[in-house]
Design a protein around this motif. Structure first.
Motif, PDB file in Angstrom:
ATOM      1  N   ASP A 248       0.823  -1.206   0.000  1.00 32.90           N
ATOM      2  CA  ASP A 248       0.000   0.000   0.000  1.00 32.90           C
ATOM      3  C   ASP A 248       0.865   1.267   0.000  1.00 32.90           C
ATOM      4  N   LEU A 249       1.932   1.265   0.813  1.00 33.81           N
ATOM      5  CA  LEU A 249       2.822   2.426   0.856  1.00 33.81           C
ATOM      6  C   LEU A 249       3.522   2.637  -0.483  1.00 33.81           C
ATOM      7  N   ALA A 250       3.968   1.533  -1.079  1.00 33.61           N
ATOM      8  CA  ALA A 250       4.644   1.641  -2.369  1.00 33.61           C
ATOM      9  C   ALA A 250       3.690   2.166  -3.437  1.00 33.61           C
ATOM     10  N   ALA A 295      -1.014  -8.914  -3.129  1.00 36.63           N
ATOM     11  CA  ALA A 295      -1.766  -8.019  -4.016  1.00 36.63           C
ATOM     12  C   ALA A 295      -3.032  -8.674  -4.552  1.00 36.63           C
ATOM     13  N   ASN A 296      -3.049 -10.022  -4.544  1.00 32.83           N
ATOM     14  CA  ASN A 296      -4.230 -10.764  -4.998  1.00 32.83           C
ATOM     15  C   ASN A 296      -5.109 -11.162  -3.818  1.00 32.83           C
ATOM     16  N   HIS A 297      -5.071 -10.335  -2.765  1.00 36.01           N
ATOM     17  CA  HIS A 297      -5.907 -10.535  -1.572  1.00 36.01           C
ATOM     18  C   HIS A 297      -5.638 -11.887  -0.919  1.00 36.01           C
ATOM     19  N   LYS A 308      -3.256  -9.837 -14.542  1.00 37.57           N
ATOM     20  CA  LYS A 308      -3.491  -8.455 -14.975  1.00 37.57           C
ATOM     21  C   LYS A 308      -3.800  -7.556 -13.784  1.00 37.57           C
ATOM     22  N   LYS A 309      -4.439  -8.117 -12.762  1.00 35.31           N
ATOM     23  CA  LYS A 309      -4.813  -7.318 -11.592  1.00 35.31           C
ATOM     24  C   LYS A 309      -3.592  -6.950 -10.748  1.00 35.31           C
ATOM     25  N   VAL A 310      -2.671  -7.888 -10.582  1.00 33.50           N
ATOM     26  CA  VAL A 310      -1.559  -7.644  -9.649  1.00 33.50           C
ATOM     27  C   VAL A 310      -0.363  -6.949 -10.293  1.00 33.50           C
ATOM     28  N   LEU A 311      -0.187  -7.070 -11.597  1.00 35.11           N
ATOM     29  CA  LEU A 311       1.019  -6.539 -12.234  1.00 35.11           C
ATOM     30  C   LEU A 311       1.213  -5.034 -12.021  1.00 35.11           C
ATOM     31  N   PRO A 312       0.161  -4.211 -12.143  1.00 42.70           N
ATOM     32  CA  PRO A 312       0.375  -2.771 -11.906  1.00 42.70           C
ATOM     33  C   PRO A 312       0.839  -2.470 -10.481  1.00 42.70           C
ATOM     34  N   LEU A 313       0.543  -3.353  -9.539  1.00 43.09           N
ATOM     35  CA  LEU A 313       0.950  -3.146  -8.153  1.00 43.09           C
ATOM     36  C   LEU A 313       2.356  -3.645  -7.881  1.00 43.09           C
ATOM     37  N   PRO A 440       3.071 -19.432  -7.004  1.00 37.42           N
ATOM     38  CA  PRO A 440       2.271 -19.772  -8.184  1.00 37.42           C
ATOM     39  C   PRO A 440       2.850 -20.996  -8.896  1.00 37.42           C
ATOM     40  N   THR A 441       2.091 -21.536  -9.802  1.00 36.75           N
ATOM     41  CA  THR A 441       2.594 -22.648 -10.604  1.00 36.75           C
ATOM     42  C   THR A 441       3.762 -22.157 -11.456  1.00 36.75           C
ATOM     43  N   TYR A 442       4.516 -23.105 -11.957  1.00 38.51           N
ATOM     44  CA  TYR A 442       5.671 -22.795 -12.805  1.00 38.51           C
ATOM     45  C   TYR A 442       5.283 -21.876 -13.957  1.00 38.51           C
ATOM     46  N   ASP A 443       4.211 -22.211 -14.678  1.00 42.02           N
ATOM     47  CA  ASP A 443       3.811 -21.423 -15.848  1.00 42.02           C
ATOM     48  C   ASP A 443       3.358 -20.023 -15.450  1.00 42.02           C
ATOM     49  N   THR A 444       2.577 -19.924 -14.375  1.00 40.65           N
ATOM     50  CA  THR A 444       2.082 -18.617 -13.947  1.00 40.65           C
ATOM     51  C   THR A 444       3.229 -17.715 -13.502  1.00 40.65           C
ATOM     52  N   LEU A 445       4.152 -18.266 -12.702  1.00 42.86           N
ATOM     53  CA  LEU A 445       5.277 -17.464 -12.240  1.00 42.86           C
ATOM     54  C   LEU A 445       6.123 -16.985 -13.417  1.00 42.86           C
ATOM     55  N   GLU A 446       6.287 -17.833 -14.425  1.00 42.44           N
ATOM     56  CA  GLU A 446       7.054 -17.422 -15.600  1.00 42.44           C
ATOM     57  C   GLU A 446       6.372 -16.268 -16.332  1.00 42.44           C
ATOM     58  N   ARG A 447       5.057 -16.327 -16.445  1.00 41.59           N
ATOM     59  CA  ARG A 447       4.346 -15.229 -17.108  1.00 41.59           C
ATOM     60  C   ARG A 447       4.471 -13.937 -16.300  1.00 41.59           C
ATOM     61  N   LEU A 448       4.388 -14.051 -14.971  1.00 36.55           N
ATOM     62  CA  LEU A 448       4.553 -12.871 -14.133  1.00 36.55           C
ATOM     63  C   LEU A 448       5.955 -12.283 -14.292  1.00 36.55           C
ATOM     64  N   LEU A 449       6.957 -13.141 -14.290  1.00 39.27           N
ATOM     65  CA  LEU A 449       8.336 -12.677 -14.434  1.00 39.27           C
ATOM     66  C   LEU A 449       8.557 -12.030 -15.798  1.00 39.27           C
ATOM     67  N   ASP A 450       8.005 -12.629 -16.812  1.00 36.22           N
ATOM     68  CA  ASP A 450       8.148 -12.054 -18.155  1.00 36.22           C
ATOM     69  C   ASP A 450       7.468 -10.681 -18.236  1.00 36.22           C
ATOM     70  N   ALA A 451       6.313 -10.565 -17.601  1.00 38.54           N
ATOM     71  CA  ALA A 451       5.595  -9.286 -17.630  1.00 38.54           C
ATOM     72  C   ALA A 451       6.355  -8.213 -16.859  1.00 38.54           C
ATOM     73  N   VAL A 452       6.924  -8.579 -15.709  1.00 39.24           N
ATOM     74  CA  VAL A 452       7.733  -7.625 -14.953  1.00 39.24           C
ATOM     75  C   VAL A 452       8.963  -7.227 -15.761  1.00 39.24           C
ATOM     76  N   SER A 453       9.567  -8.202 -16.444  1.00 40.05           N
ATOM     77  CA  SER A 453      10.747  -7.915 -17.273  1.00 40.05           C
ATOM     78  C   SER A 453      10.428  -6.884 -18.349  1.00 40.05           C
ATOM     79  N   LYS A 454       9.257  -7.004 -18.950  1.00 43.00           N
ATOM     80  CA  LYS A 454       8.863  -6.041 -19.975  1.00 43.00           C
ATOM     81  C   LYS A 454       8.675  -4.646 -19.395  1.00 43.00           C
ATOM     82  N   SER A 455       8.349  -4.563 -18.119  1.00 42.84           N
ATOM     83  CA  SER A 455       8.164  -3.256 -17.490  1.00 42.84           C
ATOM     84  C   SER A 455       9.472  -2.477 -17.434  1.00 42.84           C
ATOM     85  N   TYR A 456      10.612  -3.167 -17.462  1.00 43.11           N
ATOM     86  CA  TYR A 456      11.892  -2.480 -17.442  1.00 43.11           C
ATOM     87  C   TYR A 456      12.135  -1.695 -18.734  1.00 43.11           C
ATOM     88  N   ARG A 457      11.410  -2.036 -19.786  1.00 44.14           N
ATOM     89  CA  ARG A 457      11.601  -1.359 -21.057  1.00 44.14           C
ATOM     90  C   ARG A 457      10.715  -0.131 -21.204  1.00 44.14           C
TER      91      ARG A 457
END
Length: 457
Positions: A248-250, A295-297, A308-313, A440-457
């Motif tokens: 919340d502070l972040a 972030a996903n309650h 999609k819900k947690v990535l912006p946070l 998260p499952t292997y596939d879900t965590l990979e998608r989250l990591l990939d999405a965070v990686s794209k945020s660096y660009r």
């Protein structure tokens, strides 16, 4: 940038190691001179290692060395930890390092790599089976421990290791030249067994050797601020960090100067936990598991809608840090040597803090906190051939090797081993880590990591 960071960490380590006999200026001069001998070399991967060897050779005193005084007495190195009295002359090191010295060290390093890669030669010379692997950096001290080496030798093994970030191990490291891979989580181990772009699926077995919960290395003034703000709490002598309030502070872009009455750390920086790079390192992936769960309650991210819900946070918690290290060794070394000015809170493995306590590397005011919730990181070895299988079985079952692992801060299958280590040294850790989130499952965590990686660009 990675080389600069490695040199910075090397300077800090050597300044601590040789503090009794050399000035910081001597050490910096030796490092700078050694580094100049590699100017223009296009291959930089081994340069920090070579520099460390060269400088240690220069800094380590020899019994016949003469002090730079007018007196006739011989110079001897004081026992480790003995302070040097005021006025005692320090040994000055020669500035010029001949090119021949650098050449000899390069040849020695190349020879070492050849021995690591050529198991038959090593076996013929020592009678031991040489097994090579790539590991997460937080386990390097374990494999370099003379007692671990001796225990492995009793079973006929000599283990040689390279280090890399766990996600690098799982995605980009060439595993064809190794007998085993030893990342820092079961998720990274699972990915090793899956095919990736440019690399086929790996056929191997998994061995859960030991584990370590994720934790936060911080300082007492920071803990006091967090406690006054309701973010930290103490239960039975152990500090816990409220991840929900942190997120919340972040989200609100809070800075340390926003904390009312903050006179101990009035720094206009965002309130962020320092992590490693989520694109390469498992410890950052584990932290992503924690914050995405919160972030996903307090529910494991499982669907595309959850992602999609947690990535912006969660993405800003990484991107807003700026430069981050590729493996967990770097930020923890900074924590030990640079104090809270650079990184007031560092995401680490509990084992790193315990190991530092065992080795008397902690300074007064250094504090361990546990994220609430946290996750358990299961350090999982993946065998890549028959020798890797033998080693995985040995490391995960041999009582002596498991006890030695506990001495390096890891929690083993026998809970009493870790308990004995922390109790004998009064290290304030949680006896039972209860508030643990599922990853998260292997596939879900990979998608989250990939999405965070794209945020660096």
């Amino acid at each position: 940038m990675r080389e600069e960071k490695a040199i910075e960490n090397l300077t800090s380590r050597l300044a601590s190691t040789f503090a009794d006999i050399h000035t910081p200026e001597d050490i910096e001069t030796a490092i700078r001179t050694a580094r100049e001998s590699f100017a223009g070399d296009p291959v930089r991967d081994y340069v920090p290692i070579l520099i460390e060897r060269m400088v240690k050779e220069e800094l380590t005193p020899r019994p016949e060395a003469e002090p730079e005084t007018d007196g006739p007495s011989k110079w001897t190195r004081p026992p480790s930890g003995t302070p040097v009295a005021a006025g005692t002359p320090r040994r000055r090191i020669p500035i010029a390092l001949p090119a021949a010295v650098a050449g000899v060290l390069v040849v020695a390093t190349v020879a070492t790599v050849i021995v690591v890669r050529n198991g038959n030669d090593a076996q013929a010379n020592s009678g031991l089976i040489t097994v090579s692997g790539v590991i997460g950096s937080e386990k390097r001290a374990y494999f370099e421990d003379p007692d671990v080496k001796a225990a492995l030798a009793k079973h006929g093994f000599e283990v040689q290791v390279d280090t890399a970030g766990s996600r690098e191990i799982a995605t980009s490291v060439d595993l064809g030249k190794y007998d085993f891979a030893f990342p820092s989580s079961s998720t990274a181990a699972e990915r090793i067994l899956q095919p990736t772009a440019g690399r086929p699926a790996v056929s191997g077995k998994k061995y859960s050797v030991f584990s370590s919960p994720m934790a936060i290395a911080t300082f007492q003034p920071i803990v006091d601020l967090l406690w006054a703000s309701g973010i930290a709490r103490k239960v039975n002598g152990t500090w816990y960090f409220d991840v929900r309030k942190y997120v919340d502070l972040a989200k609100a872009n809070w800075r340390w100067t926003n904390i009312r009455g903050n006179t101990t750390y009035p720094v206009n920086k965002r309130i962020l936990i320092t992590t490693t790079d989520p694109r390469t390192s498992n410890s950052a992936a584990m932290f992503l598991s924690i914050v995405s769960y919160v972030a996903n309650h307090n529910t494991v991210v499982a669907t595309e809608a959850d992602e999609k819900k947690v990535l912006p946070l969660v993405a800003p918690l990484f991107v807003n840090q700026g430069y981050t290290d590729n493996s967990s060794e770097g930020p923890f070394d900074d924590y030990l040597s640079l104090g809270m000015g650079k990184s007031p809170m560092v995401n680490i493995y509990e084992a790193q803090f315990v190991e530092a306590a065992v080795e008397h590397k902690l300074k007064p005011g250094m504090v361990l906190m546990y994220p609430s919730p946290t996750v358990q990181s299961k350090h999982t070895l993946v065998s890549l051939n028959a020798n890797g299988e033998k080693l995985g079985e040995l490391l995960s079952t041999d009582p002596d090797l498991q006890q030695l692992a506990a001495g390096h801060g890891f929690r083993t299958a026998d809970e009493t081993q870790f308990a004995n280590v922390v109790n004998q040294r009064n290290i304030p850790v949680a006896s039972d880590v209860i508030d643990v989130a599922d990853t998260p499952t292997y596939d879900t965590l990979e998608r989250l990591l990939d999405a965070v990686s794209k945020s660096y660009r």
